[in-house]
Scaffold this motif. Structure first.
Motif, PDB file in Angstrom:
ATOM      1  N   GLY A 218      10.609 -12.975  55.700  1.00 39.96           N
ATOM      2  CA  GLY A 218      11.775 -13.012  54.831  1.00 39.96           C
ATOM      3  C   GLY A 218      11.488 -12.600  53.403  1.00 39.96           C
TER       4      GLY A 218
ATOM      5  N   ARG B 141      15.796 -12.476  62.093  1.00 43.67           N
ATOM      6  CA  ARG B 141      16.971 -12.586  61.219  1.00 43.67           C
ATOM      7  C   ARG B 141      18.017 -11.587  61.672  1.00 43.67           C
ATOM      8  NH1 ARG B 141      17.219 -11.392  54.694  1.00 43.67           N
ATOM      9  NH2 ARG B 141      19.496 -11.430  54.566  1.00 43.67           N
TER      10      ARG B 141
ATOM     11  N   SER C  16      14.114  -7.335  53.961  1.00 47.78           N
ATOM     12  CA  SER C  16      14.805  -8.615  53.730  1.00 47.78           C
ATOM     13  C   SER C  16      15.588  -8.571  52.424  1.00 47.78           C
ATOM     14  CB  SER C  16      13.812  -9.772  53.691  1.00 47.78           C
ATOM     15  OG  SER C  16      13.265 -10.011  54.969  1.00 47.78           O
TER      16      SER C  16
END
Length: 100
Positions: A25, A7, A30
């Motif tokens: 995630g 990410r 996150s």
């Protein structure tokens, strides 16, 4: 989420390089990134309001407008990074309409 790529986080390193997070995630980092994205998008919206006000004020100085432009450029970079990050995490990004 594509674990191979990671990410794209909503911040950069001290020398301006992108930061990535590999994981499911769901972790603490996150959530911090999600919160940071919300703050960045909220700040961009507030900045747009200030820009509308300043552009309507014909008495705004060149220095004020340069300052506004610099903050808008920073904000646009942040918003672009958020959009790229979220787009990369889409399960099935729609790039083109399906032919009928």
């Amino acid at each position: 989420m594509g674990h191979e790529q990671g990410r794209l986080l909503p911040w950069v390193t001290a020398d301006g390089k992108p930061c990535f997070l590999v994981g499911d995630g769901q972790g603490y980092l996150s959530r911090v990134a999600d919160d940071m994205e919300r703050v960045q998008l909220g700040m961009a919206l507030e900045l747009l309001g200030h820009a509308d006000d300043m552009l309507a004020d014909y008495g705004a100085t060149a220095a004020q407008l340069r300052y506004l432009s610099a903050r808008m450029a920073e904000s646009l970079r942040d918003v672009h990074r958020v959009a790229v990050s979220r787009g990369a995490r889409m399960v099935d990004p729609v790039l083109e309409p399906e032919p009928e």
